[in-house]
Design a protein around this motif. Structure first.
Motif, PDB file in Angstrom:
ATOM      1  N   GLY A 303      -7.373 -78.765   5.190  1.00  0.00           N
ATOM      2  CA  GLY A 303      -7.894 -78.265   6.474  1.00  0.00           C
ATOM      3  C   GLY A 303      -8.633 -76.936   6.239  1.00  0.00           C
ATOM      4  O   GLY A 303      -8.692 -76.456   5.040  1.00  0.00           O
ATOM      5  N   LEU A 304      -9.325 -76.738   7.395  1.00  0.00           N
ATOM      6  CA  LEU A 304     -10.231 -75.570   7.102  1.00  0.00           C
ATOM      7  C   LEU A 304      -9.272 -74.241   6.775  1.00  0.00           C
ATOM      8  O   LEU A 304      -9.982 -73.376   6.146  1.00  0.00           O
ATOM      9  CB  LEU A 304     -10.944 -75.146   8.682  1.00  0.00           C
ATOM     10  N   ASP A 305      -8.053 -74.149   7.160  1.00  0.00           N
ATOM     11  CA  ASP A 305      -7.414 -73.051   7.167  1.00  0.00           C
ATOM     12  C   ASP A 305      -6.959 -72.883   5.299  1.00  0.00           C
ATOM     13  O   ASP A 305      -6.497 -72.046   5.138  1.00  0.00           O
ATOM     14  CB  ASP A 305      -6.044 -72.961   7.780  1.00  0.00           C
ATOM     15  N   GLN A 306      -7.268 -73.900   4.516  1.00  0.00           N
ATOM     16  CA  GLN A 306      -6.888 -74.078   3.196  1.00  0.00           C
ATOM     17  C   GLN A 306      -7.952 -73.852   2.291  1.00  0.00           C
ATOM     18  O   GLN A 306      -7.873 -73.971   0.896  1.00  0.00           O
ATOM     19  CB  GLN A 306      -6.183 -75.321   3.105  1.00  0.00           C
ATOM     20  N   VAL A 307      -9.118 -73.717   2.894  1.00  0.00           N
ATOM     21  CA  VAL A 307     -10.492 -73.536   2.066  1.00  0.00           C
ATOM     22  C   VAL A 307     -10.647 -72.389   1.257  1.00  0.00           C
ATOM     23  O   VAL A 307     -11.044 -72.305   0.054  1.00  0.00           O
ATOM     24  CB  VAL A 307     -11.828 -73.714   3.026  1.00  0.00           C
ATOM     25  N   ILE A 308     -10.189 -71.163   1.623  1.00  0.00           N
ATOM     26  CA  ILE A 308     -10.378 -69.830   1.015  1.00  0.00           C
ATOM     27  C   ILE A 308      -9.462 -69.991  -0.464  1.00  0.00           C
ATOM     28  O   ILE A 308     -10.031 -69.639  -1.369  1.00  0.00           O
ATOM     29  CB  ILE A 308     -10.104 -68.706   1.891  1.00  0.00           C
ATOM     30  N   ASP A 309      -8.355 -70.364  -0.200  1.00  0.00           N
ATOM     31  CA  ASP A 309      -7.331 -70.617  -1.415  1.00  0.00           C
ATOM     32  C   ASP A 309      -8.039 -71.306  -2.339  1.00  0.00           C
ATOM     33  O   ASP A 309      -7.753 -71.391  -3.520  1.00  0.00           O
ATOM     34  CB  ASP A 309      -5.837 -70.711  -0.841  1.00  0.00           C
ATOM     35  N   THR A 310      -8.273 -72.485  -1.620  1.00  0.00           N
ATOM     36  CA  THR A 310      -8.832 -73.877  -2.561  1.00  0.00           C
ATOM     37  C   THR A 310     -10.244 -73.413  -3.439  1.00  0.00           C
ATOM     38  O   THR A 310     -10.400 -73.608  -4.585  1.00  0.00           O
ATOM     39  CB  THR A 310      -8.988 -75.114  -1.823  1.00  0.00           C
TER      40      THR A 310
END
Length: 328
Positions: A303-310
């Protein structure tokens, strides 16, 4: 004025900050097409942007994300109308133009490619800029005149996004593929994609001779630096290497020997400002030459909320294959 979810990058006292927040539609940049973004992906450059590890962002505030697939909401461009399914990548999105990690994007209609028949928006972003770059690299080798009968093709960074798609494409086209990776634990995965031989990246990462034993007819390299120099040194007579990345460095500690003694060619692959006809050809070929089952096999969804960590994991080499980001 309406707002929408977006990953916004701002200038900080030291470096940059990135956060998922609400973005005001009034802050969208000029463009003649507004798109409802449905899917995006996480590329190496996206990782650099959201982590601030490299100054790729040149305007603030910025919405990160260099590619998207979605549906046109409104358009004043003659080629596009509401309801059209489109793909967009490059053109400075996520760097100088507000990008793809958002529920809306406004871009120039000349940047858009029609979503090919037989490819869903999700599949298009499973391909993404990485896969599209891999296809451009394959097209460069074909234009050079290489075919499966000329010998194997080496692919570096094989477990990454570009490498995974390149292996799947080359394998389906009948090539013998040598996969170079630092993650030998991924051998089963690479062989399932179509690699016939796996070599450790250490074989290519140390300084080598100006000319080595001829091992491959061509290659697709996303690493650069010493690795690219060694690929060139071991390319067969009148072979070619397509260079499309710099994960190992921007330098090229090579000699002219492969070029003037073996007639080797080095092709530079630019996906950002690539002309529209070349983009259309690449996406058309992806629709026919990439096995959907192999694409799904190499893809994971976030999801969009996982992009930074990914993005941080991509830079650390901890991500295999492709990532699709569900926006809506």
């Amino acid at each position: 004025m309406a707002t929408f979810k977006a990953i916004r990058i701002d200038k900080a006292e030291k470096g940059t900050t990135a956060a998922l927040t609400q973005f005001d539609e009034a802050e969208l940049m000029d463009g003649d097409v507004t798109v409802a973004v449905e899917w995006s992906t996480v590329n190496y450059k996206d990782g650099l942007a959201v982590t601030g590890k490299s100054p790729v962002v040149r305007r603030f505030p910025m919405i990160a994300g260099i590619d998207f697939a979605g549906t046109v909401l409104d358009s004043s461009h003659p080629s596009w109308k509401a309801g059209d399914k489109v793909v967009c990548n490059g053109w400075g999105m996520g760097e100088t133009h507000l990008g793809a990690y958002a529920e809306k994007a406004r871009v120039k209609g000349d940047w858009l490619v029609r979503l090919p028949d037989g490819i869903s928006a999700r599949q298009a972003m499973a391909v993404g800029t990485a896969g599209y770059t891999a296809m451009l690299s394959v097209l460069a080798l074909e234009k050079h005149g290489l075919s499966p009968k000329d010998g194997p093709i080496v692919v570096t960074g094989a477990a990454g996004g570009v490498g995974s798609v390149a292996i799947a494409l080359l394998s389906k086209l009948g090539y013998q593929v040598i996969a170079s990776t630092g993650r030998t634990s991924e051998e089963a995965y690479l062989r399932e994609l179509g690699a016939t031989e796996i070599i450790d990246r250490n074989e290519l990462s140390a300084p080598g001779k100006p000319l080595g034993k001829e091992r491959w007819a061509g290659g697709i390299d996303s690493v650069g630096s010493t690795t690219l120099a060694n690929l060139l040194a071991m390319t067969k007579y009148r072979g070619a290497i397509a260079a499309c990345g710099l994960a190992g460095g921007m330098d090229l500690p090579a000699s002219v020997a492969p070029f003037i003694l073996r007639g080797v060619c080095l092709y530079g692959i630019d996906s950002v400002m690539c002309p529209l006809p070349d983009r259309q050809q690449a996406w058309s070929r992806l629709a026919t030459d990439l096995d959907p089952a192999k694409l799904e096999q190499m893809t994971q969804e976030i999801g969009l909320d996982q992009v930074i960590d990914t993005g941080a994991k991509v830079l650390a080499g901890q991500v295999r294959g492709r990532i699709v980001v569900k926006i809506a």
